[in-house]
Design a protein around this motif. Structure first.
Motif, PDB file in Angstrom:
ATOM      1  N   GLY A   1       0.808  -1.216   0.000  1.00  0.00           N
ATOM      2  CA  GLY A   1       0.000   0.000   0.000  1.00  0.00           C
ATOM      3  C   GLY A   1       0.838   1.260   0.000  1.00  0.00           C
ATOM      4  N   LEU A   2       1.882   1.289   0.812  1.00  0.00           N
ATOM      5  CA  LEU A   2       2.745   2.471   0.873  1.00  0.00           C
ATOM      6  C   LEU A   2       3.500   2.695  -0.434  1.00  0.00           C
ATOM      7  N   PHE A   3       4.040   1.621  -0.981  1.00  0.00           N
ATOM      8  CA  PHE A   3       4.814   1.747  -2.213  1.00  0.00           C
ATOM      9  C   PHE A   3       3.935   2.173  -3.383  1.00  0.00           C
ATOM     10  N   SER A   4       2.742   1.604  -3.505  1.00  0.00           N
ATOM     11  CA  SER A   4       1.880   1.982  -4.625  1.00  0.00           C
ATOM     12  C   SER A   4       1.350   3.404  -4.472  1.00  0.00           C
ATOM     13  N   GLY A   5       1.063   3.837  -3.254  1.00  0.00           N
ATOM     14  CA  GLY A   5       0.661   5.221  -3.038  1.00  0.00           C
ATOM     15  C   GLY A   5       1.777   6.197  -3.361  1.00  0.00           C
TER      16      GLY A   5
END
Length: 69
Positions: free
Chosen positions: A54-58
């Motif tokens: 989630g953090l990387f894609s955001g």
């Protein structure tokens, strides 16, 4: 839903979709390729994979959004 939450979701809906997709991809990585032993943090725990996804894609999505000045 109050006005502040609606405004936040309306202005960041693309990023929120990318975060949700990243969480799903983190789960799939854990399910198919996760190793359950050792110290490799990206594959050992489900919640770690989902958070990293989630953090990387955001973060990636934030590069492609148009900025308002």
């Amino acid at each position: 839903m109050n006005r502040t939450a609606y405004t936040f979701i309306k202005s960041n809906w693309i990023t929120l979709i990318f975060i949700f997709i990243g969480i799903i991809l983190g789960y799939l990585h854990w399910y198919h390729w996760g190793c359950y032993w050792g110290t490799y943090p990206f594959s050992s725990e489900l919640w770690v994979n989902c958070c990293y996804g989630g953090l990387f894609s955001g973060f990636i999505c934030s590069f492609f959004q148009e900025k308002e000045l």
